[in-house]
Enzyme design. Sequence first.
Site, PDB file in Angstrom:
ATOM      1  N   HIS A 135       0.828  -1.220   0.000  1.00  0.00           N
ATOM      2  CA  HIS A 135       0.000   0.000   0.000  1.00  0.00           C
ATOM      3  C   HIS A 135       0.858   1.265   0.000  1.00  0.00           C
ATOM      4  O   HIS A 135       2.041   1.231   0.324  1.00  0.00           O
ATOM      5  CB  HIS A 135      -0.913   0.035   1.230  1.00  0.00           C
ATOM      6  CG  HIS A 135      -2.117  -0.854   1.099  1.00  0.00           C
ATOM      7  ND1 HIS A 135      -2.068  -2.205   1.357  1.00  0.00           N
ATOM      8  CD2 HIS A 135      -3.392  -0.583   0.729  1.00  0.00           C
ATOM      9  CE1 HIS A 135      -3.261  -2.731   1.151  1.00  0.00           C
ATOM     10  NE2 HIS A 135      -4.083  -1.770   0.764  1.00  0.00           N
ATOM     11  N   LYS A 139      -1.140   4.971   4.655  1.00  0.00           N
ATOM     12  CA  LYS A 139      -2.078   4.053   5.315  1.00  0.00           C
ATOM     13  C   LYS A 139      -1.667   3.871   6.777  1.00  0.00           C
ATOM     14  O   LYS A 139      -0.495   3.622   7.059  1.00  0.00           O
ATOM     15  CB  LYS A 139      -2.072   2.709   4.580  1.00  0.00           C
ATOM     16  CG  LYS A 139      -3.088   1.726   5.099  1.00  0.00           C
ATOM     17  CD  LYS A 139      -3.213   0.524   4.180  1.00  0.00           C
ATOM     18  CE  LYS A 139      -4.202  -0.488   4.722  1.00  0.00           C
ATOM     19  NZ  LYS A 139      -5.541   0.072   4.938  1.00  0.00           N
TER      20      LYS A 139
HETATM   21  P1  NAD Z   1      -8.775   9.485   5.047  1.00  0.00           P
HETATM   22  O1  NAD Z   1      -7.869   9.720   6.215  1.00  0.00           O
HETATM   23  O2  NAD Z   1      -8.490  10.169   3.749  1.00  0.00           O
HETATM   24  O3  NAD Z   1     -10.281   9.877   5.475  1.00  0.00           O
HETATM   25  C1  NAD Z   1     -10.860   9.612   6.719  1.00  0.00           C
HETATM   26  C2  NAD Z   1     -11.794  10.777   7.016  1.00  0.00           C
HETATM   27  O4  NAD Z   1     -12.593  10.462   8.147  1.00  0.00           O
HETATM   28  C3  NAD Z   1     -11.065  12.094   7.343  1.00  0.00           C
HETATM   29  O5  NAD Z   1     -11.582  13.134   6.521  1.00  0.00           O
HETATM   30  C4  NAD Z   1     -11.413  12.334   8.822  1.00  0.00           C
HETATM   31  O6  NAD Z   1     -11.520  13.722   9.131  1.00  0.00           O
HETATM   32  C5  NAD Z   1     -12.757  11.648   8.904  1.00  0.00           C
HETATM   33  N1  NAD Z   1     -13.178  11.294  10.266  1.00  0.00           N
HETATM   34  C6  NAD Z   1     -12.394  10.881  11.307  1.00  0.00           C
HETATM   35  N2  NAD Z   1     -13.169  10.648  12.392  1.00  0.00           N
HETATM   36  C7  NAD Z   1     -14.450  10.901  12.024  1.00  0.00           C
HETATM   37  C8  NAD Z   1     -15.697  10.831  12.695  1.00  0.00           C
HETATM   38  N3  NAD Z   1     -15.771  10.457  13.982  1.00  0.00           N
HETATM   39  N4  NAD Z   1     -16.824  11.156  12.016  1.00  0.00           N
HETATM   40  C9  NAD Z   1     -16.762  11.544  10.730  1.00  0.00           C
HETATM   41  N5  NAD Z   1     -15.610  11.635  10.020  1.00  0.00           N
HETATM   42  C10 NAD Z   1     -14.461  11.304  10.672  1.00  0.00           C
HETATM   43  O7  NAD Z   1      -8.817   7.903   4.854  1.00  0.00           O
HETATM   44  P2  NAD Z   1      -9.296   7.079   3.553  1.00  0.00           P
HETATM   45  O8  NAD Z   1      -8.120   6.760   2.697  1.00  0.00           O
HETATM   46  O9  NAD Z   1     -10.482   7.737   2.967  1.00  0.00           O
HETATM   47  O10 NAD Z   1      -9.729   5.691   4.245  1.00  0.00           O
HETATM   48  C11 NAD Z   1     -10.763   5.644   5.212  1.00  0.00           C
HETATM   49  C12 NAD Z   1     -10.909   4.204   5.706  1.00  0.00           C
HETATM   50  O11 NAD Z   1     -11.346   3.372   4.618  1.00  0.00           O
HETATM   51  C13 NAD Z   1      -9.615   3.565   6.210  1.00  0.00           C
HETATM   52  O12 NAD Z   1      -9.900   2.750   7.314  1.00  0.00           O
HETATM   53  C14 NAD Z   1      -9.141   2.747   5.024  1.00  0.00           C
HETATM   54  O13 NAD Z   1      -8.320   1.664   5.410  1.00  0.00           O
HETATM   55  C15 NAD Z   1     -10.459   2.259   4.483  1.00  0.00           C
HETATM   56  N6  NAD Z   1     -10.483   1.844   3.073  1.00  0.00           N
HETATM   57  C16 NAD Z   1     -11.380   0.886   2.777  1.00  0.00           C
HETATM   58  C17 NAD Z   1     -11.549   0.484   1.458  1.00  0.00           C
HETATM   59  C18 NAD Z   1     -12.581  -0.578   1.145  1.00  0.00           C
HETATM   60  O14 NAD Z   1     -12.766  -0.932  -0.037  1.00  0.00           O
HETATM   61  N7  NAD Z   1     -13.284  -1.102   2.152  1.00  0.00           N
HETATM   62  C19 NAD Z   1     -10.778   1.052   0.434  1.00  0.00           C
HETATM   63  C20 NAD Z   1      -9.862   2.063   0.774  1.00  0.00           C
HETATM   64  C21 NAD Z   1      -9.731   2.467   2.111  1.00  0.00           C
END
Ligand code: NAD
Length: 249
Positions: A135, A139
Site C-alpha cells: 500500500h 495508510k
Molecule cells: P482518510 O484519512 O483520507 O479519510 C478519513 C476521514 O474520516 C477524514 O476526513 C477524517 O476527518 C474523517 N473522520 C475521522 N473521524 C471521524 C468521525 N468520527 N466522524 C466523521 N468523520 C471522521 O482515509 P481514507 O483513505 O479515505 O480511508 C478511510 C478508511 O477506509 C480507512 O480505514 C481505510 O483503510 C479504508 N479503506 C477501505 C476500502 C474498502 O474498499 N473497504 C478502500 C480504501 C480504504
Amino acid sequence: MTGLRVAVMGAAGRMGAETCLAIDAAPDLELAATIGSDGSPTDAKAAGAEVVVDFTRPDVVLDNIRQVLSLGMHSVVGTSGFDDERLAQVRDLQGKAPQLGVVIAPNFALGAALLMRFSREAAAHFESVEIVELHHPDKVDAPSGTAVHTAEEIAKARDGRASPDATVREQPGARGASVAGVAVHSVRLRGLVAHEEVLFGSPGEILTIRHDSLDRSAFMPGVLLAIREVVTRPGLTVGIDELLQNQNH
Ligand code: NAD
C-alpha cells in the site's frame, strides 16, 4: 422520483469524497448529508438519511455503527480494522436492531472480492500459503483489512492447517504478522495504491493470485451495490461476495 437517501461519514477523506461523487452521479441515490470529524450520525438522521456509509477511522467506526443503528438507519462500512472479535461486537449491536442491515466490506473492489473467493478455493489444495499486501505509505493500519480478512478465510478453508516453516532464528518481523496462523507481509511504498498477492506453494508448483487497485474509482461499483442491497438484507453481511453472487441470479 426521490432516490434512496444516503449520508457519508468521513466525506472529506479520500474514500469519502469519491463516494460522494459516485452517489451524486447515481440516478437512484440522493446524497442527504456529508459528515466530517466534527459531525455525528445525528446529522445523518436529521437530513433524513436511510443509509449511512462510513469511511472514517478504525478507532471511531464502532461507535459510529452503534449510533447509526440506534437511530434506525442502515450501515455500509468500508473503514478497516474488523477482525472476528470486532465483527462479533457489530453482530451484538445489529441484534438490538434486527430489522436493520449492516454491510462491512474490507474491500469493495470487485477484483478483490474475487481474489478472496479464488483464494478460499485454492487454500485446501496447497501445502504453503503466505500473503503480501502492498500500500501507499499514508495508510495507518497494517496489515490491511483485506489481508486480514483473506488470511482468516484461508485459515478456515484449511481447517487451521499451518504452512511448513523451519525458522528458528528471526529478526523481529522478518516472517511477517501471523493472522489466523497465515503469514502476512505488509509493504508501504510511495507510488503504490492498494495491492495484494496470495502465494500458494506445493512441491514443484506455485500459484500466485494478485489484485491491483490502481484508482479509488475501483471501489465505487461495490460501494453503490452495498448501499442498494443493505436496505433489503437485515443482519450483518461481511464482504461483497454474497452481494455479487446475488447479482448473478
Ligand atoms: P482518510 O484519512 O483520507 O479519510 C478519513 C476521514 O474520516 C477524514 O476526513 C477524517 O476527518 C474523517 N473522520 C475521522 N473521524 C471521524 C468521525 N468520527 N466522524 C466523521 N468523520 C471522521 O482515509 P481514507 O483513505 O479515505 O480511508 C478511510 C478508511 O477506509 C480507512 O480505514 C481505510 O483503510 C479504508 N479503506 C477501505 C476500502 C474498502 O474498499 N473497504 C478502500 C480504501 C480504504
